[in-house]
Design a protein around this motif. Structure first.
Motif, PDB file in Angstrom:
ATOM      1  N   GLU A   1      -5.938   1.928  -4.616  1.00 56.11           N
ATOM      2  CA  GLU A   1      -6.699   1.993  -3.374  1.00 56.11           C
ATOM      3  C   GLU A   1      -8.100   2.449  -3.789  1.00 56.11           C
ATOM      4  O   GLU A   1      -8.348   3.638  -4.002  1.00 56.11           O
TER       5      GLU A   1
ATOM      6  N   SER B   1     -10.927   0.753   0.512  1.00 52.39           N
ATOM      7  CA  SER B   1     -10.919   1.633   1.678  1.00 52.39           C
ATOM      8  C   SER B   1     -12.119   2.560   1.639  1.00 52.39           C
ATOM      9  O   SER B   1     -12.687   2.808   0.575  1.00 52.39           O
TER      10      SER B   1
ATOM     11  N   HIS C   1     -13.064   6.526   2.748  1.00 48.73           N
ATOM     12  CA  HIS C   1     -12.492   7.811   3.169  1.00 48.73           C
ATOM     13  C   HIS C   1     -13.619   8.815   3.379  1.00 48.73           C
ATOM     14  O   HIS C   1     -14.591   8.829   2.621  1.00 48.73           O
TER      15      HIS C   1
ATOM     16  N   ASP D   1       1.159   2.296   3.796  1.00 47.36           N
ATOM     17  CA  ASP D   1       0.355   3.413   3.266  1.00 47.36           C
ATOM     18  C   ASP D   1       1.257   4.641   3.087  1.00 47.36           C
ATOM     19  O   ASP D   1       0.919   5.755   3.471  1.00 47.36           O
TER      20      ASP D   1
ATOM     21  N   HIS E   1      -4.683   6.418  -5.319  1.00 42.34           N
ATOM     22  CA  HIS E   1      -6.100   6.601  -4.976  1.00 42.34           C
ATOM     23  C   HIS E   1      -7.024   6.576  -6.199  1.00 42.34           C
ATOM     24  O   HIS E   1      -6.612   6.904  -7.312  1.00 42.34           O
TER      25      HIS E   1
ATOM     26  N   HIS F   1       0.860  -1.197   0.000  1.00 45.60           N
ATOM     27  CA  HIS F   1       0.000   0.000   0.000  1.00 45.60           C
ATOM     28  C   HIS F   1       0.890   1.239   0.000  1.00 45.60           C
ATOM     29  O   HIS F   1       1.591   1.499   0.974  1.00 45.60           O
TER      30      HIS F   1
ATOM     31  N   HIS G   1      -7.234   0.121   6.012  1.00 44.09           N
ATOM     32  CA  HIS G   1      -7.513   0.888   7.262  1.00 44.09           C
ATOM     33  C   HIS G   1      -8.962   0.875   7.756  1.00 44.09           C
ATOM     34  O   HIS G   1      -9.590   1.921   7.920  1.00 44.09           O
TER      35      HIS G   1
HETATM   36 ZN    ZN Z   1      -6.589   5.357   2.453  1.00 39.29          ZN
END
Ligand code: ZN
Ligand code: ZN
Length: 222
Positions: free
Chosen positions: A81, A106, A108, A197, A44, A11, A139
């Motif tokens: 991600e 993930s 966010h 990350d 991302h 990541h 996460h």
């Molecule tokens: Zn993230």
């Protein structure tokens, strides 16, 4: 509990394709210095970048067709991600590198558009719909949804679909983790990734070491 990736980091983010501070090549050079064998660049989703006003800087074809690791022996793969978008399990899998060799799911803040109280349903529906495409849940215990998320239900679903979760070392090191939920998660997962990350070279160098130390000190691994 088993760590899937003792010698790899799955990541990370670059300046080239999202919000990291460094280029693909700088990150790969640093990956070589940390001693890992495999490294995933997981920039991302486009939904995430639009939310944060991060513009496209280059074309996907550079990395998809031309880029090679000329720096070291680290095996480099490109992924995404991906972002959970809705409580119905809609996911944005697309980023500017248009690669999916490793997919992290993930959630966010501000990118997830659903009701925060229904984030658990969002994860579970995303797993039901897309588990074959998802390599890891990112996460899960981040503070953004630390209060709302039902870790037990999400990890049950992840275990059921054979999708591992990650220990996110950046969120752990920078105090962005709901520790109660993290301990709950670590108490019940079958397999975890320990991921940095990384958004900087510092992150790459130090964060996984912190995460592995935490797991040993708390008795989760030997
Ligand atoms: Zn993230
Ligand atoms: Zn980021």
């Amino acid at each position: 509990m088993r760590i899937i990736n003792p010698y790899s980091d799955m990541h990370s983010h670059t300046f080239t394709y999202s919000d990291g501070l460094n280029s693909v090549d700088e990150m790969v050079i640093m990956a070589g210095r940390t001693g890992i064998r495999k490294f995933a660049i997981t920039d991302h989703s486009i939904s995430h970048l639009r939310q944060h006003d991060i513009e496209k800087k280059t074309s996907a074809s550079c990395v998809r067709f031309r880029w090679k690791n000329i720096h070291n022996d680290v095996k480099v793969i490109f992924g995404v991600e991906a972002d959970l978008i809705s409580e119905n399990g809609r996911v944005d899998f697309l980023n500017y590198s248009k690669t999916r060799d490793f997919v992290i799911l993930s959630a966010h803040r501000h990118v997830y558009q659903g009701d925060p109280e229904k984030i658990t349903e969002g994860y579970i529906k995303a797993l039901e719909r897309h588990h074959e495409e998802i390599d890891c849940i990112g996460h899960l215990c981040a503070n953004y949804f630390g209060k709302e998320v039902n870790v037990e239900r999400v990890v049950d679903a992840a275990n059921h679909f054979n999708v591992p979760v990650e220990l996110n070392c950046a969120n752990l090191a920078f105090g962005k983790t709901n520790m109660e939920k993290l301990n709950q998660m670590l108490g019940m997962v079958d397999r975890i990734y320990v991921n940095s990350d990384s958004h900087t070279l510092y992150d790459m160098m130090y964060l996984r070491i912190e995460g592995l130390k935490f797991l040993r000190e708390k008795g989760y691994v030997e």
